[in-house]
Design a protein around this motif. Sequence first.
Motif, mmCIF file in Angstrom:
data_model
loop_
_atom_site.group_PDB
_atom_site.id
_atom_site.type_symbol
_atom_site.label_atom_id
_atom_site.label_comp_id
_atom_site.label_asym_id
_atom_site.label_seq_id
_atom_site.Cartn_x
_atom_site.Cartn_y
_atom_site.Cartn_z
ATOM 1 N N ARG A 218 2.194 1.995 -3.489
ATOM 2 C CA ARG A 218 1.239 2.653 -4.427
ATOM 3 C C ARG A 218 0.860 3.976 -3.926
ATOM 4 O O ARG A 218 0.866 4.730 -4.709
ATOM 5 C CB ARG A 218 -0.174 1.737 -4.158
ATOM 6 C CG ARG A 218 0.067 0.480 -4.958
ATOM 7 C CD ARG A 218 -1.213 -0.129 -5.038
ATOM 8 N NE ARG A 218 -1.185 -1.523 -5.361
ATOM 9 C CZ ARG A 218 -1.329 -2.661 -4.415
ATOM 10 N NH1 ARG A 218 -1.691 -2.577 -3.310
ATOM 11 N NH2 ARG A 218 -0.903 -4.024 -4.636
ATOM 12 N N ILE A 219 0.934 4.283 -2.840
ATOM 13 C CA ILE A 219 0.718 5.779 -2.532
ATOM 14 C C ILE A 219 1.620 6.591 -2.834
ATOM 15 O O ILE A 219 1.430 7.868 -3.708
ATOM 16 C CB ILE A 219 0.280 5.680 -0.725
ATOM 17 C CG1 ILE A 219 -1.032 5.161 -0.598
ATOM 18 C CG2 ILE A 219 0.733 7.387 -0.277
ATOM 19 C CD1 ILE A 219 -1.291 4.961 0.979
ATOM 20 N N TRP A 220 2.778 6.095 -2.520
ATOM 21 C CA TRP A 220 4.191 7.101 -2.968
ATOM 22 C C TRP A 220 4.199 7.193 -4.472
ATOM 23 O O TRP A 220 4.594 8.390 -5.028
ATOM 24 C CB TRP A 220 5.584 6.720 -2.552
ATOM 25 C CG TRP A 220 5.734 6.954 -0.879
ATOM 26 C CD1 TRP A 220 4.864 6.534 0.063
ATOM 27 C CD2 TRP A 220 6.349 7.855 -0.498
ATOM 28 N NE1 TRP A 220 5.407 7.025 1.281
ATOM 29 C CE2 TRP A 220 6.400 8.015 0.860
ATOM 30 C CE3 TRP A 220 7.476 8.492 -0.961
ATOM 31 C CZ2 TRP A 220 7.086 8.749 1.935
ATOM 32 C CZ3 TRP A 220 8.225 9.479 -0.191
ATOM 33 C CH2 TRP A 220 8.197 9.607 1.109
ATOM 34 N N VAL A 221 3.924 6.150 -5.126
ATOM 35 C CA VAL A 221 3.828 6.244 -6.713
ATOM 36 C C VAL A 221 2.723 7.162 -7.294
ATOM 37 O O VAL A 221 2.883 7.832 -8.043
ATOM 38 C CB VAL A 221 3.940 4.902 -7.466
ATOM 39 C CG1 VAL A 221 3.649 4.857 -8.899
ATOM 40 C CG2 VAL A 221 5.222 4.054 -7.121
ATOM 41 N N ASP A 222 1.519 7.025 -6.733
ATOM 42 C CA ASP A 222 0.473 7.753 -7.242
ATOM 43 C C ASP A 222 0.802 9.150 -6.831
ATOM 44 O O ASP A 222 0.557 9.924 -7.815
ATOM 45 C CB ASP A 222 -0.831 7.365 -6.419
ATOM 46 C CG ASP A 222 -1.313 6.218 -6.911
ATOM 47 O OD1 ASP A 222 -1.070 5.801 -7.980
ATOM 48 O OD2 ASP A 222 -2.452 5.481 -6.157
ATOM 49 N N LEU A 223 1.261 9.811 -5.711
ATOM 50 C CA LEU A 223 1.419 11.099 -5.266
ATOM 51 C C LEU A 223 2.677 11.701 -6.436
ATOM 52 O O LEU A 223 2.679 12.788 -6.833
ATOM 53 C CB LEU A 223 1.965 11.137 -4.089
ATOM 54 C CG LEU A 223 0.750 11.029 -2.901
ATOM 55 C CD1 LEU A 223 1.149 11.042 -1.667
ATOM 56 C CD2 LEU A 223 -0.430 12.260 -3.204
ATOM 57 N N THR A 224 3.728 10.730 -6.698
ATOM 58 C CA THR A 224 4.691 11.089 -7.316
ATOM 59 C C THR A 224 4.338 11.369 -8.864
ATOM 60 O O THR A 224 4.627 12.514 -9.682
ATOM 61 C CB THR A 224 5.955 10.162 -7.257
ATOM 62 O OG1 THR A 224 6.582 10.007 -5.977
ATOM 63 C CG2 THR A 224 7.070 10.841 -8.194
ATOM 64 N N LYS A 225 3.390 10.483 -9.190
ATOM 65 C CA LYS A 225 2.876 10.512 -10.544
ATOM 66 C C LYS A 225 1.877 12.105 -10.754
ATOM 67 O O LYS A 225 2.252 12.502 -11.953
ATOM 68 C CB LYS A 225 1.951 9.298 -10.627
ATOM 69 C CG LYS A 225 2.004 8.602 -12.140
ATOM 70 C CD LYS A 225 1.166 7.608 -12.230
ATOM 71 C CE LYS A 225 1.714 6.363 -12.294
ATOM 72 N NZ LYS A 225 0.799 5.105 -11.957
ATOM 73 N N ARG A 226 1.380 12.271 -9.838
ATOM 74 C CA ARG A 226 0.260 13.490 -9.730
ATOM 75 C C ARG A 226 1.366 14.647 -9.888
ATOM 76 O O ARG A 226 1.010 15.470 -10.698
ATOM 77 C CB ARG A 226 -0.439 13.588 -8.628
ATOM 78 C CG ARG A 226 -1.865 13.733 -8.723
ATOM 79 C CD ARG A 226 -2.681 13.842 -7.602
ATOM 80 N NE ARG A 226 -3.044 12.681 -7.143
ATOM 81 C CZ ARG A 226 -3.587 12.390 -5.741
ATOM 82 N NH1 ARG A 226 -3.712 13.659 -5.024
ATOM 83 N NH2 ARG A 226 -3.664 11.303 -5.234
ATOM 84 N N GLU B 257 0.722 -1.313 0.046
ATOM 85 C CA GLU B 257 0.039 -0.179 0.079
ATOM 86 C C GLU B 257 0.837 1.146 0.032
ATOM 87 O O GLU B 257 0.624 2.210 -0.721
ATOM 88 C CB GLU B 257 -1.030 0.034 1.277
ATOM 89 C CG GLU B 257 -1.740 1.113 1.447
ATOM 90 C CD GLU B 257 -2.630 1.244 2.741
ATOM 91 O OE1 GLU B 257 -2.014 0.513 3.616
ATOM 92 O OE2 GLU B 257 -3.335 2.183 2.725
ATOM 93 N N ASP C 9 2.842 14.841 -13.425
ATOM 94 C CA ASP C 9 1.737 15.111 -14.375
ATOM 95 C C ASP C 9 1.803 16.411 -14.337
ATOM 96 O O ASP C 9 1.272 17.234 -15.137
ATOM 97 C CB ASP C 9 0.517 14.640 -14.016
ATOM 98 C CG ASP C 9 0.573 12.924 -14.265
ATOM 99 O OD1 ASP C 9 2.028 12.636 -14.938
ATOM 100 O OD2 ASP C 9 -0.253 12.107 -14.095
#
Length: 308
Positions: free
Chosen positions: A242-250, A239, A253
């Motif tokens: 996934r959270i660190w990757v989602d935030l970094t992706k945001r 988990e 972007d």
Amino acid sequence: MDNVTPLGGDVYEIDTRMAGYSGITAGYLILSDRPCLVETGTSTSAPVVRDALSSLGVGPDDLATVVVTHIHLDHAGGVGDIARYYPSAEIVVHEKGARHLADPSRLMASAKKVWGDKLDVLFGTLAPTDAARIRALGDTGTIDLGNGRTLASHYSPGHAKHHVGLLDSLTGDLYVGDAAGVYMPETGDLRPATPPPDFDLDVALDSIALFAALKPQRLLFSHYGPVEDVPATLERSAEELRIWVDLTKRARDEGLDLDHAVAMVRDRTRERYAALRGDDAIAEQFELLSGAPSNVAGIIHWLDRTPR
Ligand SMILES: [Zn+2]
């Protein structure tokens, strides 16, 4: 000695006192018929580890095996020194890391680039090990602990491409290295460790799933210590990734540069970690071992070379 903690099953946790800190980087001695050291810590930790082993009755000719989960300097920086102290010990490492232990020049040069002047204080210098003493592991492998007991290695990339987990046949202990993140016993926090250049989310999640499938009794984190609640902890490891990757992706972007991306991710993850709300010293340990700049840089590096 006050840096040695018995964990049961003839397993001893050794605080390697990395860079003078307590409780951030552990090595483990399995005091079986064929004693085995898992992780050496840094080069500057090697005398600390030697003293710990000698307090446990392990002399220069007694250590059968030294194995490292991967060759990052906080785990394997002391291999050359420990190999010299224990001339009978076989040095075991994944095949993708083996040549760097025999000839550390490239590894040290890239570490110097990352850490600069802090390299000497944090890690010291990895000394070379005679290639004839190194045994390279493939996707799986076995270390003989004596009397029928073994340590089985399982290739577990994602944090590093030369990472293995190690499962003790007697205790069910799984040495997870950094593949399940960095655990803080003081607070129960768990944070991912996603440094460049090897971090890969999908591969890292596969390794965590592999660890779960091995059904270990206990996880032994290099940072730091034993955890008994295995399934929930490994779920948390996934988990967190996934959270660190989602935030970094945001952040990526939105077109933020690295410094701003780090600031954003640090800010939005802060409340997840009790360590960052209280004691500054513990917060500093997190930043040293799985710092937001290193984690975010590693995730961006992966996103940049991953078409999606
Ligand atoms: Zn580490």
